[in-house]
Write an enzyme that holds these catalytic residues in place. Structure first.
Site, mmCIF file in Angstrom:
data_model
loop_
_atom_site.group_PDB
_atom_site.id
_atom_site.type_symbol
_atom_site.label_atom_id
_atom_site.label_comp_id
_atom_site.label_asym_id
_atom_site.label_seq_id
_atom_site.Cartn_x
_atom_site.Cartn_y
_atom_site.Cartn_z
ATOM 1 N N LEU A 104 8.848 -12.266 -20.442
ATOM 2 C CA LEU A 104 8.849 -12.163 -21.896
ATOM 3 C C LEU A 104 9.289 -13.510 -22.456
ATOM 4 C CD1 LEU A 104 10.633 -8.705 -22.428
ATOM 5 C CD2 LEU A 104 8.189 -9.163 -22.586
ATOM 6 N N ASP A 105 8.732 -13.902 -23.598
ATOM 7 C CA ASP A 105 9.132 -15.154 -24.220
ATOM 8 C C ASP A 105 10.625 -15.144 -24.546
ATOM 9 O OD1 ASP A 105 6.573 -16.100 -24.066
ATOM 10 O OD2 ASP A 105 6.061 -15.665 -26.148
ATOM 11 N N ARG A 106 11.196 -16.314 -24.636
ATOM 12 C CA ARG A 106 12.637 -16.444 -24.863
ATOM 13 C C ARG A 106 13.097 -15.689 -26.113
ATOM 14 N NH1 ARG A 106 15.872 -19.844 -27.811
ATOM 15 N NH2 ARG A 106 14.088 -21.088 -28.496
ATOM 16 N N VAL A 136 11.808 -13.101 -27.483
ATOM 17 C CA VAL A 136 11.385 -11.696 -27.475
ATOM 18 C C VAL A 136 12.387 -10.846 -26.701
ATOM 19 C CG1 VAL A 136 9.583 -10.103 -26.705
ATOM 20 C CG2 VAL A 136 8.961 -12.328 -27.670
#
Length: 253
Positions: free
Chosen positions: A165-167, A169
């Protein structure tokens, strides 16, 4: 971990990737998780395509985050070394040599939110990742990561992300406890999303339903099963099996 004397005979501890994050590395202040500054030895080995370049040209071309003059200075003062020795800026590297880059690191803070372990078994761990924390070491982050925190505070290591997951998110993360198990999980991924096809523009967009009861996403439901057949470590051959047949379905998912 290497030790040497710095200014005023103060002992400096150089950490390497082999030194795991520890609980005392973290400081909590004003709702944020900070990492105590530390000295770090970045280690890499000369790839075949790097061989024949000068040490300064190698860094300037392959690690473009710093100006050329920085690398000249770093080589001259010994912050960049080859096989543990200082070298001149004109030194030409050879394949498989060890290159060390010594830095004093100040990791950016992340939000001091709970990193909850939802499920733990012998082969898999599921956690709830808070926003602002990267999944694994990357860029400026090494200890302020989900992997680092789980190792320091829960003694969970090694961990292998099944997905990322993106930072910024938040959401559920699945970690395997072995590389083989992670590979098995990755070969069994099914992606469900809604694909909204705009015939006038010839474009499609994909949207997922976040939680039950949320506003229903636009478009038509689409499901694709992805199975990795083989990989060389950089690229993979993936079998895509559309369960439904929507325009642009495989491309978007």
């Amino acid at each position: 971990m290497k030790r040497k004397r710095g200014k005023g005979d103060m002992e400096i501890v150089w950490q390497t990737p082999a030194n795991p994050p520890e609980r005392h590395d973290y400081i909590f202040r004003n709702g944020k998780r900070h990492v105590r500054p530390y000295y770090f030895e970045f280690i890499s080995h000369v790839k075949n395509r790097w061989a024949g370049k000068t040490i300064v040209d190698l860094f300037a071309q392959e690690f473009k985050g710093r100006p050329y003059d920085y690398y000249v200075s770093a080589v001259e003062c010994g912050r960049i070394q080859v096989d543990g020795e200082m070298v001149p800026v004109s030194y030409v590297v050879k394949s498989s040599q060890k290159i060390s880059h010594f830095l004093h690191r100040h990791e950016p803070p992340v939000m001091a939110l709970d990193l909850s372990i939802l499920h733990k078994e012998s082969e898999v761990v599921t956690v709830c990742k808070p926003a602002s924390v990267p999944v694994h070491p990357c860029g400026q982050y090494r200890k302020n990561t989900v992997v680092g925190i789980l190792q320091a505070e829960h003694d969970l290591a090694p961990l292998f992300p099944v997905h990322r997951l993106d930072r910024l998110v938040s959401g559920l993360l699945i970690f395997a406890r072995s590389a083989a198990k992670a590979d098995l999980f990755r070969q069994q991924q099914v992606v469900n999303a809604n694909v909204d096809y705009n015939a006038r523009e010839g474009r499609s967009s994909a949207e997922e339903e976040k939680c039950p009861g949320d506003i229903h996403p636009k478009g038509k439901s689409a499901c694709t099963k992805f199975t990795r057949i083989s990989t060389n470590g950089t690229y993979s051959i993936v079998l895509c099996e559309p369960v439904t047949g929507r325009t642009h379905q495989v491309f978007l998912q």
